[in-house]
Enzyme design. Structure first.
Site, PDB file in Angstrom:
ATOM      1  N   ASP A 192       0.853  -1.188   0.000  1.00 17.35           N
ATOM      2  CA  ASP A 192       0.000   0.000   0.000  1.00 17.35           C
ATOM      3  C   ASP A 192       0.889   1.239   0.000  1.00 17.35           C
ATOM      4  O   ASP A 192       1.824   1.328   0.801  1.00 17.35           O
ATOM      5  CB  ASP A 192      -0.868  -0.019   1.264  1.00 17.35           C
ATOM      6  CG  ASP A 192      -2.282   0.436   0.990  1.00 17.35           C
ATOM      7  OD1 ASP A 192      -2.429   1.547   0.459  1.00 17.35           O
ATOM      8  OD2 ASP A 192      -3.217  -0.315   1.288  1.00 17.35           O
ATOM      9  N   ASP A 235      -3.079   4.670  -2.242  1.00 16.39           N
ATOM     10  CA  ASP A 235      -4.169   5.153  -1.401  1.00 16.39           C
ATOM     11  C   ASP A 235      -4.667   6.538  -1.834  1.00 16.39           C
ATOM     12  O   ASP A 235      -3.849   7.462  -1.993  1.00 16.39           O
ATOM     13  CB  ASP A 235      -3.628   5.231   0.039  1.00 16.39           C
ATOM     14  CG  ASP A 235      -4.695   5.509   1.061  1.00 16.39           C
ATOM     15  OD1 ASP A 235      -5.578   4.664   1.230  1.00 16.39           O
ATOM     16  OD2 ASP A 235      -4.637   6.585   1.697  1.00 16.39           O
ATOM     17  N   GLU A 252      -6.322   3.834  -5.916  1.00 17.05           N
ATOM     18  CA  GLU A 252      -7.617   3.984  -5.258  1.00 17.05           C
ATOM     19  C   GLU A 252      -8.085   5.383  -5.607  1.00 17.05           C
ATOM     20  O   GLU A 252      -7.466   6.364  -5.199  1.00 17.05           O
ATOM     21  CB  GLU A 252      -7.483   3.822  -3.740  1.00 17.05           C
ATOM     22  CG  GLU A 252      -8.842   3.794  -3.063  1.00 17.05           C
ATOM     23  CD  GLU A 252      -8.872   4.320  -1.638  1.00 17.05           C
ATOM     24  OE1 GLU A 252      -9.821   4.004  -0.918  1.00 17.05           O
ATOM     25  OE2 GLU A 252      -7.953   5.069  -1.242  1.00 17.05           O
ATOM     26  N   HIS A 292     -11.449  -3.066   3.192  1.00 17.52           N
ATOM     27  CA  HIS A 292     -11.417  -2.755   4.618  1.00 17.52           C
ATOM     28  C   HIS A 292     -12.133  -1.445   4.944  1.00 17.52           C
ATOM     29  O   HIS A 292     -12.073  -0.991   6.076  1.00 17.52           O
ATOM     30  CB  HIS A 292      -9.951  -2.657   5.047  1.00 17.52           C
ATOM     31  CG  HIS A 292      -9.248  -1.561   4.290  1.00 17.52           C
ATOM     32  ND1 HIS A 292      -8.981  -1.666   2.940  1.00 17.52           N
ATOM     33  CD2 HIS A 292      -8.812  -0.349   4.674  1.00 17.52           C
ATOM     34  CE1 HIS A 292      -8.402  -0.552   2.543  1.00 17.52           C
ATOM     35  NE2 HIS A 292      -8.287   0.262   3.577  1.00 17.52           N
ATOM     36  N   ASP A 293     -12.783  -0.828   3.974  1.00 16.74           N
ATOM     37  CA  ASP A 293     -13.429   0.471   4.196  1.00 16.74           C
ATOM     38  C   ASP A 293     -14.952   0.414   4.168  1.00 16.74           C
ATOM     39  O   ASP A 293     -15.606   1.453   4.237  1.00 16.74           O
ATOM     40  CB  ASP A 293     -12.972   1.474   3.129  1.00 16.74           C
ATOM     41  CG  ASP A 293     -11.551   1.938   3.369  1.00 16.74           C
ATOM     42  OD1 ASP A 293     -11.118   1.943   4.537  1.00 16.74           O
ATOM     43  OD2 ASP A 293     -10.870   2.282   2.387  1.00 16.74           O
TER      44      ASP A 293
HETATM   45  C1  NOJ Z   1      -8.328   4.973   2.005  1.00 17.56           C
HETATM   46  C2  NOJ Z   1      -8.033   3.782   2.849  1.00 17.56           C
HETATM   47  O1  NOJ Z   1      -8.494   2.635   2.205  1.00 17.56           O
HETATM   48  C3  NOJ Z   1      -8.695   4.022   4.185  1.00 17.56           C
HETATM   49  O2  NOJ Z   1      -8.690   2.890   5.003  1.00 17.56           O
HETATM   50  C4  NOJ Z   1      -8.032   5.188   4.847  1.00 17.56           C
HETATM   51  O3  NOJ Z   1      -8.713   5.517   6.033  1.00 17.56           O
HETATM   52  C5  NOJ Z   1      -7.996   6.414   3.930  1.00 17.56           C
HETATM   53  N1  NOJ Z   1      -7.672   6.109   2.583  1.00 17.56           N
HETATM   54  C6  NOJ Z   1      -6.975   7.396   4.408  1.00 17.56           C
HETATM   55  O4  NOJ Z   1      -5.689   6.887   4.187  1.00 17.56           O
END
Ligand code: NOJ
Length: 609
Positions: A186, A287, A345, A416-417
């Protein structure tokens, strides 16, 4: 001028002309989707023929002049207005691969301290390989104070003590490569932890070279420099009393946004990327990487857009002016010399913007994650509603048909979000296997690289949280406070939190039965479907055609001139007539004894002809 023709957009352009530019199409579609308005109203008719400048007046001031100007700028920026190119599909390992995302904290705990770790991953490498997985994406494992579970990095070159050591990492990487798999890490470089030495140095000393690495603004602490809202509640600015400065944080108060205008900072980031690539890492998931370029002067966000999208200010950084330049720079300086793979992302980026980021000839990113399929339009993740599978079908069909051959997409249901997808669609445990395996049929037969999230293959659903004490995540905790401040009762606020919290996907995997249990039939279904995808490259590279898309069904073909695969899925809990495939051989059904005439609840079939 026809669709995607180049033409400058001005205040006097018609709304439909703006809609006919690639970037305008994405932005307007997104707004229409959120507001639940059909796009036929802007394509033509009275609204489509209105001039852009009338928007501010017509909306009763809801759409501000400022937003209009930002929007017009965005459409006219360098090549925003130009048609994306198309070409032939090239063959790449990452198009053929099945990826598996590991959230290390909750994957597997080898030393028994209750926290997942690198040795825990090493223990499970054979399990992952046995699923048929080709590449692993590891969420952050770097040194971090864990305000946002590792997405707040204090030292990019050190392993988080709770997870292990650099020796453990080297062994993990070797174990992955020895099994013929690849590893992507990541890359979190929109922000660092406030405990990163760069930030500490920058805060302490206004003359430090690191001051330019972040977005500081002087002030007396009364009003933040702009009205941007943090994704984790409240203002996106933190005030440092002693130093009398504000600093920007789009995420938590401990995740400070880096200033990508600063060349020295970019150079340091590039060196860090090379450090990991030199170790043999195969690429990165990047990210919130579309947030790194911000509009000059960090202007106020439009209030109406902020309300609609949930976050004021996004229009000033979700597709910023230098984004393409930064992507090209990272690719040329860091990724290309190592032939490394990149997946961005990119929340909020629409199909045409994604085409510009991933078009092969542009040499920016290899793939992006789109998020537009995660909620039915008009709903947000913290709402308790039933997700509409017909929308998923429309989304997949649109991306598959319109994304172009020289671009590639990633496709996932969980990460995971977000809460677990199965729970958003149907909570009846009797249908869990059929729903989960039908989703997998789609995931392994559509065009785009499948990303499996840990636990998908176990059939995991949301965790039955009982109280806020079980919730540790910064997003949910801050939002809970915000809800109470808004006047919700603790019960009401908790109900909202459990609908949307990402804690659901961050619970330790149930290797030993506990509250959650593994469904072994789901694991077998995943293995079989992954095998089918990998043994039949047409499912990766073949053409696509929608055969039947009426409500409640998704039937499509993947084919070349010799062979066709027909995928026939029932998106409902009732029975629907099955497609008759004369001369076809049934390769897969998620029912043991499929009837010839009907598709049962959530049945998914794969035929080969
Ligand atoms: C996206 C990540 O997937 C998430 O888990 C994170 O809180 C935010 N970006 C900030 O890095």
């Amino acid at each position: 001028m026809n669709m995607w023709g180049r033409k400058m957009i001005t205040r006097n352009s018609k709304i439909k002309e703006a809609f006919n530019t690639p970037v305008g199409h994405d932005v307007i579609s997104k707004i229409l989707l959120q507001a639940n308005i059909k796009d036929k109203y802007v394509k033509g008719g009275i609204i489509g023929n209105l001039k852009l400048k009338t928007l501010a007046k017509l909306s009763g001031g809801k759409v501000s002049e400022g937003f209009l100007n930002t929007f017009i700028d965005l459409l006219n920026r360098d090549d925003s207005n130009e048609a994306p190119k198309d070409g032939e599909i090239s063959h790449k390992w990452w198009k053929e691969a099945v990826f598996y995302q590991i959230y290390p904290r909750s994957f597997n705990d080898a030393n028994g301290d209750g926290i997942g770790d690198l040795r825990g991953i090493i223990e499970k490498l054979d399990y992952i390989k046995d699923l048929g997985v080709d590449a692993i994406w590891l969420s952050p494992i770097y040194d971090s104070p864990n305000d946002d579970n590792g997405y707040d990095i204090r030292d990019y070159r050190k392993i988080m003590t709770e997870f292990g050591t650099m020796e453990d990492f080297d062994e993990l990487l070797k174990g992955i490569h020895d099994r013929g798999m690849r590893l992507i890490m990541d890359l979190v470089v929109n922000h660092t932890s406030d405990e990163h030495p760069w930030f500490q140095e920058a805060l302490k000393n206004p003359d430090s070279p690191y001051r330019k690495y972040y977005l500081f603004r002087e002030g007396d602490g009364t009003t933040p420099p702009n009205n941007w809202k943090s994704f984790f509640s409240g203002s996106a600015w933190n005030y440092y009393d002693e130093q009398k400065v504000w600093a920007l944080h789009l995420f938590s108060k401990k995740q400070m946004d880096l200033n990508w205008e600063c060349e020295e900072m970019r150079k340091d980031v590039i060196d860090m990327i090379k450090f990991w690539l030199s170790k043999g890492v195969d690429g990165f998931r990047m990210d919130v990487i579309n947030y790194i370029s911000k509009d000059e002067g960090l202007p106020d966000g439009d209030k109406a857009i902020g309300e609609l999208m949930g976050f004021t200010g996004v229009e000033h950084y979700f597709y910023g002016p230098k984004l393409h330049d930064y992507f090209k720079e990272i690719r040329k300086e860091a990724f290309d010399p190592f032939e490394a793979f990149s997946v961005g992302e990119t929340p909020g980026i629409g199909l045409n913007m994604a085409r510009k980021v991933t078009g092969e000839e542009r040499k920016e990113l290899d793939m992006v994650f789109s998020f537009d399929h995660l909620e039915t339009p008009g709903h947000t993740k913290f709402e308790d509603y039933k997700y509409d599978l017909d929308y998923l079908k429309k989304y997949l069909d649109n991306w598959t048909v319109n994304y172009g051959n020289n671009c590639w997409q990633a496709f996932f249901y969980n990460n995971h979000d977000n809460p677990r997808m199965i729970s958003k669609i149907d909570t009846d445990p009797r249908r869990r296997f059929y729903l989960g395996s039908m989703l997998a049929v789609l995931q392994f037969t559509v065009k785009g690289t499948p990303f499996v999230f840990q636990g998908d293959e176990m059939g995991l659903t949301n965790y039955p949280f009982k109280s806020m004490d079980q919730i540790t995540d910064v997003e949910a905790k801050n939002y809970y406070k915000e809800l109470l401040d808004m006047g919700k009762t603790p019960e009401e606020a908790f109900k909202i939190i459990i609908s949307g919290t990402r804690e659901h996907t961050r619970m330790m995997l149930p290797w030993k039965p506990g509250v959650q249990v593994i469904d072994p039939t789901m694991t077998e279904a995943y293995k079989e479907l992954i095998r089918i995808r990998k043994e039949n490259p047409l499912l990766v590279y073949g053409d696509y055609e929608l055969l039947m898309g009426d409500k409640g069904r998704y039937t499509y073909a993947r084919f070349d001139k010799d062979t066709s695969y027909v995928i026939d899925c029932n998106l409902t809990t009732g029975e629907i007539p099955a497609l008759d495939v004369p001369d076809g051989r049934l390769m897969y059904s998620n029912y043991e004894e499929p009837y010839a005439e009907v598709l049962k609840a959530y049945e998914g079939r794969i035929w080969v002809v």
